[in-house]
Design an enzyme around this catalytic site. Structure first.
Site, short mmCIF file in Angstrom:
data_model
loop_
_atom_site.label_atom_id
_atom_site.label_comp_id
_atom_site.label_asym_id
_atom_site.label_seq_id
_atom_site.Cartn_x
_atom_site.Cartn_y
_atom_site.Cartn_z
N PHE A 127 14.45 3.81 -1.12
CA PHE A 127 13.71 3.04 -0.13
C PHE A 127 14.69 2.01 0.42
O PHE A 127 15.40 1.34 -0.34
CB PHE A 127 12.50 2.35 -0.75
CG PHE A 127 11.64 1.65 0.26
CD1 PHE A 127 10.89 2.39 1.16
CD2 PHE A 127 11.61 0.27 0.34
CE1 PHE A 127 10.10 1.77 2.12
CE2 PHE A 127 10.83 -0.36 1.30
CZ PHE A 127 10.07 0.39 2.20
N ASP A 199 13.65 0.57 -10.22
CA ASP A 199 12.59 0.12 -9.33
C ASP A 199 11.38 1.02 -9.57
O ASP A 199 11.44 2.23 -9.34
CB ASP A 199 13.09 0.24 -7.88
CG ASP A 199 12.01 -0.07 -6.85
OD1 ASP A 199 10.81 -0.09 -7.20
OD2 ASP A 199 12.37 -0.27 -5.67
N TYR A 224 1.17 -3.91 -5.21
CA TYR A 224 0.18 -3.53 -4.19
C TYR A 224 -0.01 -2.03 -4.01
O TYR A 224 -0.80 -1.63 -3.16
CB TYR A 224 0.48 -4.18 -2.85
CG TYR A 224 1.88 -4.05 -2.32
CD1 TYR A 224 2.29 -2.89 -1.68
CD2 TYR A 224 2.79 -5.09 -2.44
CE1 TYR A 224 3.57 -2.78 -1.18
CE2 TYR A 224 4.08 -4.99 -1.94
CZ TYR A 224 4.46 -3.83 -1.31
OH TYR A 224 5.73 -3.72 -0.82
N LYS A 225 0.70 -1.21 -4.77
CA LYS A 225 0.52 0.24 -4.64
C LYS A 225 -0.47 0.71 -5.71
O LYS A 225 -1.67 0.47 -5.59
CB LYS A 225 1.88 0.94 -4.73
CG LYS A 225 2.84 0.53 -3.59
CD LYS A 225 4.18 1.24 -3.73
CE LYS A 225 5.19 0.74 -2.70
NZ LYS A 225 4.85 1.17 -1.33
N ARG A 371 3.02 11.79 4.13
CA ARG A 371 2.83 11.49 2.71
C ARG A 371 1.34 11.48 2.39
O ARG A 371 0.57 10.70 2.99
CB ARG A 371 3.40 10.11 2.36
CG ARG A 371 4.88 10.04 2.27
CD ARG A 371 5.34 8.81 1.49
NE ARG A 371 4.69 7.56 1.89
CZ ARG A 371 5.03 6.36 1.43
NH1 ARG A 371 6.00 6.23 0.54
NH2 ARG A 371 4.41 5.28 1.84
#
Lengths: 412, 412
Positions: A127, A199, A224-225, A371
């Protein structure tokens, strides 16, 4: 001709009924939400917890709440909840700040722990923020970044054992959902005298991580995921207990001080993991995250993973059954597949918009990835089949080619 | 024998009725809140704004809210509101992260703008985090920290003009409330070729700052004191427009990228002040701050300052009239007095606790300071007098010597 899939979805949903946690979430009617890998859905209880923090704690009890509602301890307290989810014994995780800042911290700390070593390995498919932050740290500490995919890392490390300070990888690829071999790469790094930094943004809360068992040195992740902590929820950082004494926080905020209220002019880091704290934490966002994590109360992440694998396996199968020529880039092998299924298509952006118009929320990743994020606690096999059928209708009706989708939204 | 003070308080409250903004806040009954310089009171409207962000934006609209509710733009949008309050033209302020992180950023950026210079001036009486963070940056960039009080800085700078990279001061002393000569020190820094960095935590929202007029280079401040943004509210950073091209953000998070959704592997900073952003902002805390700042709608900070000066002048006078031997350390001179009145007393901690038991909330700063913070928008002259009378009763009744106050709260 796909009635057998309806039957199969029903069977699988019955089989996995024990891990259906949808009642712990508030979700809008008519939406199939396949973007929990970007922003997790709202857990029940968050609204009340946040209102209490605003009205009673802040509004009524005012500054006393730092003590009486234990705001001061929130980063470590919430850290312990996250610790259990990522396989860490107590005392190694704190919550707060952004993932970018946490990544910056662990990279800096790693450089200080391996002075004289000049290379750091990173995945070219990371990312982007991970590479951006790393480029800044590398310039500061004199590192050279070697872009090596995680599965090539063991071979690379075996050749170049003296120069590598650290490997800095994501556990799961954000585009394809590929799960990398965190334990194996960690061992290879250690064999080369390097530190292993991970990560966990796309794995924390979605699959067992077992940081302690794998011997990971430093790790970060976002709230937040799959942790469902709300938009821009505070991030977390893991510092293996053996490194607590040598973890140097580049951002020496007073919340990481050994005695913050002594107001001493000299910096002296806390002996424990709170040395990774920076400034005053964003309490309202922390309260939301803490309330959200109650979703995991009494829940083993292994059971979330079992449900997720069944969902993504079924989703993959349904895509291949029902969508002619579909290009699924997420691995078929359970062990290598994270909690999402990615489809490659040249009109990916239009597909995501057309699905959205039909109530199926997925996301687009440039240049050609659809996705389909699968947050197992609040999704069913029936949801998977519904999404695939909507995709079939989009493609058959050429809805994804609507000229309105030529203009991309600002945030994609 | 103090009836004349009641009359005077009434007269002053009538005179200043036009700047009484108490109706814009929710405050508990029976409390005189003199700690708004630590945590500002809850503004009306925050509860509803946060609930909307949780229930409708996050819960119902989910990930779309990054676009449809403009979450993505919040740091810059809220930054513009803060900009007006601190005297900055548009395009120079963004909000997010902690003050510690913002201070770290501006120190690093300053070092990069003044390569080869080796000294940085700081106040030995700074709020500790400013010195802690500075010590970390100094070690990284090779600076030597010279501890020079702000009022000695011009003389120092005139002597040592070639070596000083930056001065890094607070606008207002957190203990005494002394306002330093921000414009004068800034000019002196510039005359020596140095940059002027200011921490506005104790002035933003309390008094006019006029960053642009003073030619300040970089500044930071917090959102939770006189801006009333809630516990741990996001901080802000100001980058003078002339420095935007050369401002190097040490924490290269993707939100500061020129094209964040291009997902390019190379870091390229945004051309505007959003290059100071780091990772994904804490939206719930940002929403609270944005709603809180509506307190300042239609309000000139100069009028807040005029009210504050009248309140603190009256508070000082009442203390000296009614408390025998009181040691007020905040300046008598209006121009040098911030928005608080500090009293020094060897039993300061006991006094703060005993006042609290009487509904007067102040705070203690080690070793011997009672801070009476005066957030002008929601306080009256009658409140000032009430607080002083409670202090008189505490001292006369020796309530501050209660042995219960020998044990200090964790957060003081």
């Amino acid at each position: 001709m796909s009635g057998h899939l309806d039957l199969r979805a029903t069977e699988l949903d019955l089989e996995h009924a024990g891990t259906d946690l949808r009642s712990r979430f508030v979700l809008p009617d008519g939406v199939t939400y396949l973007d929990g890998n970007s922003l997790g859905a709202l857990p029940v209880g968050v609204e009340g917890a946040v209102r209490d923090a605003v009205v009673r704690q802040w509004g009524h009890d005012l500054v006393d709440s730092w003590n009486t509602h234990a705001w001061w301890d929130a980063p470590a307290r919430v850290g312990e909840v996250v610790a259990r989810i990522v396989g860490a014994a107590p005392g190694q995780v704190v919550v707060g700040d952004t993932t970018s800042l946490r990544w910056y911290q662990v990279l800096h700390a790693a450089a200080a722990m391996r002075p004289g070593r000049r290379l750091v390995l990173a995945d070219p498919a990371s990312f982007p923020t991970d590479l951006y932050v790393l480029s800044g740290v590398a310039a500061q500490v004199g590192w050279t970044v070697e872009l090596v995919p995680p599965d090539d890392a063991p071979r690379y490390l075996a050749k170049r054992d003296v120069d590598v300070a650290a490997v800095a990888y994501s556990h799961v690829d954000y585009r394809t959902g590929r799960v990398w071999d965190l334990p194996g790469v960690t061992v290879a790094a250690h064999d080369a005298g390097a530190l292993a930094l991970w990560d966990l943004c796309h794995s924390a809360g979605a699959l067992p991580v077992r940081l302690d068992d794998a011997g990971v040195d430093l790790a970060v992740g976002c709230g937040y995921k799959y942790l469902n902590g709300g938009p821009g929820a505070p991030a977390f950082v893991y510092v293996a207990s053996r490194h607590l004494g040598s973890f140097e926080n580049p951002v020496r905020g007073w919340h990481g001080h050994a005695e913050p209220f002594a107001m001493a002019p000299e910096y002296a880091p806390a002996a424990d993991v709170t040395r990774a704290r920076t400034g005053t934490p964003h309490i309202l966002s922390l309260v939301a995250l803490e309330a959200a994590l109650r979703v995991f109360e009494g829940v083993d992440v292994a059971s979330v993973r079992a449900r997720s694998l069944s969902l993504t396996r079924f989703l993959r199968d349904a895509l291949e059954d029902l969508v002619p020529g579909v290009d699924v880039t997420s691995p078929a092998d359970d062990a290598q597949r994270g909690s999402q299924v990615a489809v490659r298509h040249e009109a990916a952006y239009g597909i995501v918009r057309a699905l959205h118009a039909r109530g199926v929320v997925a996301d687009f990743r440039t240049p050609d990835v659809v996705r389909l994020g699968v947050a197992a606690p609040y999704l069913t096999h029936a949801d998977m089949l519904h999404a695939v059928r909507q995709l079939v209708e989009v493609l058959e009706g050429r809805e994804h080619l609507d000229p309105a989708y030529a203009v991309r939204a600002k945030v994609t």
